[in-house]
Design an enzyme around this catalytic site. Structure first.
Site, mmCIF file in Angstrom:
data_model
loop_
_atom_site.group_PDB
_atom_site.id
_atom_site.type_symbol
_atom_site.label_atom_id
_atom_site.label_comp_id
_atom_site.label_asym_id
_atom_site.label_seq_id
_atom_site.Cartn_x
_atom_site.Cartn_y
_atom_site.Cartn_z
ATOM 1 C CG HIS A 145 -2.074 -1.047 0.797
ATOM 2 N ND1 HIS A 145 -2.131 -2.276 1.392
ATOM 3 C CD2 HIS A 145 -3.049 -1.027 -0.129
ATOM 4 C CE1 HIS A 145 -3.126 -2.958 0.859
ATOM 5 N NE2 HIS A 145 -3.701 -2.224 -0.061
ATOM 6 C CB CYS B 9 -9.968 -1.574 -9.878
ATOM 7 S SG CYS B 9 -10.395 -2.643 -8.491
#
Ligand code: PEP
Ligand code: MG
Length: 755
Positions: free
Chosen positions: A368, A681
């Site tokens: 992340h 995505c």
């Protein structure tokens, strides 16, 4: 029998300090040191081995062994007992060394009469760069105090070697130890772009100025006071009313508090200080030992724990020295952050304004922090081993996120070259701007919807400049991760309203909180798990703690007044899970209706396909869901059983391998029988070559970082979809590893723009 010198380790340290202060040559200093240590430890032999280029350990000084062996005896990594100490980073204490299978006999040293052996690593910043040994003829084990004392001496040695105070550092051909040499590192480019700036060390080491205690009793007291303050701080956090509100915040601080109150940790630091170190040096020594253990075992859970302890140790050092770290607000201009590792929230803390780039030792492409770096448009190079030990705050640095290169303390010519590269890149970006308002249509007339991924309000500014058709994935958790406390309902409503307003008439797909895994809230970390990626995360948390999801849905419903609200549920594993969450959304819709609160014109609820199990239920899920979005980052992490955050393994698979493409083909096929939309995505959507394959397999909506929309659109406008589909379809049956080279050759042959 070997025994600790009558004078004890403190006197030894004091004498050591005197030798450091003398104006003598490096070699004489080392010679004096070994003699001093030998005398003090009542050892017949004391030797210092240091690591040199080519990864071997060279005998640099000895008292007791043959002097002629100095600078001649060299041991390979892991060779002999000295090699064992360097390899494991741990003390080796043997009463009969020559009979140990790891003993490597070097006749030139004349060490055969010595039976007992004690070797300790010379460690700094978690790195072993030498070994200090003592030996005696008598076959007796050294006592615990002796081991402890030698470790303390080794620590002082390490600090002085690293700071160049012991001898001219240039004598060592070890690049890590040279403080001012230009260095080039090769890593993985995880976010494109070029940065030319100055190093800012994330979590900078609080510099320990004084190593040796003048008054050990006072040092013990300083340590105790600092631990007391640290605990007070943690207790204050625990008592804060905000945490009472959320409940879960307590768990984080409780876990943290357990570490702060850990008696073992405190005792180890006290023991270190008792050997004659200052409180600061004691804290650091215990921390160094822990880092070596973590590096040796490479256990990710231990590594995470080490981050916590590192954090606590740094706080402790700050309490001791008052030397605060760089607060995000104090960031100098043109900052390039260099760190071992970093969480996404920590990166956001720095803000975008003065930050030019990021260099990490430890982060994978789909971690992340990498995603956030891309969304901030920050060049990022990761897997850059050793960079945080080599870099000093304020050093010049160049980061090339495309080539995965980092130049530390670059020569002026290197800086010039990169400035040119940066200008060229800006030109390319200008070219993408030209096609911004054109449609993403293939040469044979098929329209592809290109959406962007976002997570913060500042991302919304990229909507216009990228020409995105909307937001295909809005990662709502980022907003929760950057705050000090859980956002309240009113804050959430305002935030989602701002996002929708920024999107104008284009759609936004809000993904509900996807926490857990590597996404943790600073104020509400959950219990540690052995396998966080497979643990309590995303929808699992939402369904177990429905209040969190309920409030978020409530906020979304109110914010999307009069519009279409798209809600995407992360990590759905089966249809029942989806239906349970959908029922909660329906109840909230009903509540809004009854209370006559603002409501959306329509609510569409989608599922993320990230867990492979859901791929087997596609027709069923598509009857319940309005749309499905493939989260390829997580999906392939599970399909290939490869931790996306572990750089050691994350590159072992390629989403362009036949099984991955075959799975996508099956998903597209199953979904085509249902009316719901299918999109993708994950990060692969933003890579032109990967996107070409995805389109070839039948996907018509892709969501990616805004910066990738231009390159992907250029690729789409240059391809003939029929040809690509036939080619990719044939590839699915192959037994190769990655199909990347074949796809790239195909694109080159057909003039498809994949750069
Ligand atoms: C994914 O898993 O592909 C995804 C888009 O979600 P995230 O990267 O936020 O886990
Ligand atoms: Mg995911």
């Amino acid at each position: 029998m070997p025994a600790l010198g009558a004078t004890g380790p403190r006197t030894l340290l004091r004498r050591l300090r005197e030798i450091m202060a003398e104006q003598i040559s490096a070699q004489s200093r080392l010679d004096k040191l070994v003699m001093l240590i030998a005398t003090n430890m009542v050892a017949e032999v004391c030797s210092i081995y240091l690591r040199r280029a080519g990864k071997y350990l060279e005998l640099f000084a000895t008292e007791g062994l043959n002097r002629a062996a100095v600078h001649k005896t060299r041991l390979k990594e892991g060779e002999g007992l000295v090699g064992l100490v360097a390899e494991t980073g741990e003390a080796v204490n043997l009463s009969d060394a020559p009979s140990d299978p790891r003993f490597s006999y070097r006749p030139e040293t004349g060490e055969d009469p010595y039976k007992s052996f004690l070797g300790v690593p010379i460690v700094r910043g978690g790195q072993v760069f030498g070994v200090l040994t003592v030996q005696n003829r008598a076959a007796v084990l050294y006592s615990e105090e002796e081991v402890e004392a030698l470790q303390t001496v080794a620590m002082v040695l390490a600090e002085v070697v690293a700071q160049g105070g012991l001898f001219n550092i240039a004598e060592l051909d070890e690049p890590e130890l040279r403080a001012d040499r230009p260095r080039m590192f090769k890593g993985d480019g995880l976010s494109e772009g070029v940065a030319v700036g100055r190093v800012v060390l994330h979590e900078p080491r609080v510099k320990v100025e004084r190593m040796i205690a003048d008054n050990p009793q006072e040092e013990l007291k300083r340590l105790e006071d600092a631990i007391g303050k640290l605990r007070e701080n943690v207790d204050e956090m625990l008592d804060s009313s905000e945490l009472d509100l959320t409940g879960e915040g307590r768990e984080v601080i409780e876990a943290y508090r357990l570490f702060a109150y850990d008696q073992g940790w405190r005792q180890r630091m006290r023991d270190a200080v008792r050997t004659g170190l200052t409180a600061e040096a004691g804290v650091e020594r215990v921390q160094d030992e822990m880092r070596v253990r973590v590096q040796r075992f490479g256990d990710p859970v231990l590594r995470e724990r080490a981050h916590d302890l590192d954090d606590l140790a740094r706080r402790l050092l700050r309490h001791l020295s008052g030397d605060g770290s760089i607060a995000p607000g104090d960031l100098p201009n043109e900052a390039v952050i260099v760190a071992r590792s970093m969480g996404p929230a920590e990166l956001l803390d720095y803000g975008r304004e003065k930050l030019l780039g990021l260099v990490l030792e430890d982060a994978a492409a789909t971690s992340h922090v990498a995603i956030v770096a891309r969304s901030m448009g920050l060049p990022l190079v990761s897997s850059v081993e050793g960079v945080s030990d080599s870099a000093r705050a304020g050093d010049g640095i160049v980061v090339d996120g495309e080539a995965g290169e980092v130049h530390l303390r670059p020569m002026p010519e290197v800086v010039k070259t990169f400035e040119i590269k940066r200008a060229l890149r800006a030109n390319r970006v200008a070219h993408f701007a030209q096609i911004r308002d054109t449609a993403a249509v293939t040469k044979d007339g098929v329209h592809i919807k290109l959406m962007m991924n976002a997570g913060l309000l500042l991302d919304m500014a990229h909507m216009r400049e990228s020409g995105a058709d909307g937001v295909g994935l809005f990662r709502t958790e980022l907003q929760f991760m950057i705050g000090e406390t859980m956002p309240r309902l009113a804050d959430q409503i305002e935030f989602y309203r701002d996002v929708l307003e920024a999107a104008g008439d284009k759609p936004v797909v809000f993904r509900t909180l996807d926490l857990g895994g590597d996404k943790v809230l600073p104020y509400a970390r959950f219990e540690r798990e052995a396998n966080p990626a497979l643990g309590w995360r995303a929808i699992r948390i939402a369904l177990d703690r429905p209040a969190l999801l309920r409030y978020q849905v409530r906020a979304l419903i109110q914010a999307a007044k009069g519009r279409i609200l798209n809600v995407l549920l992360p990590m759905i594993s089966d249809v029942a899970e989806f239906n349970q969450a959908r029922a909660l959304i329906d109840r909230e819709t009903e509540r809004a209706r009854l209370l006559q609160l603002p409501q959306p014109r329509q609510i569409r609820v989608g599922a993320m396909l990230e867990v492979p199990a859901l791929a087997f239920m596609l027709p069923q899920i598509m009857r319940s869901a309005d749309f499905v979005s493939i989260g390829s980052n997580d999906l392939f992490q599970f399909v290939f059983a490869v931790d996306r955050t572990n750089p050691r393994v994350s590159k072992r698979y390629d989403p362009l391998n036949p099984p991955a493409l075959t799975l996508i083909r099956q998903i597209v096929h199953s979904a085509s029988e249902s009316p719901g939309d299918l999109s993708l995505c994950g990060e692969m959507a933003g890579k032109p070559l990967d996107a070409m394959a995805l389109i070839g397999l039948g996907l018509r909506t892709l969501s990616m970082q805004p910066a990738n929309i231009g390159p992907v659109k250029m690729m789409i406008q240059s391809l003939d979809l029929r040809e690509v589909s036939q080619f990719v379809d044939r590839l699915c049956g192959r037994t190769d590893g990655s199909l990347r080279p074949r796809l790239a050759a195909f694109a080159a042959e057909r003039g498809i723009a994949i750069k």
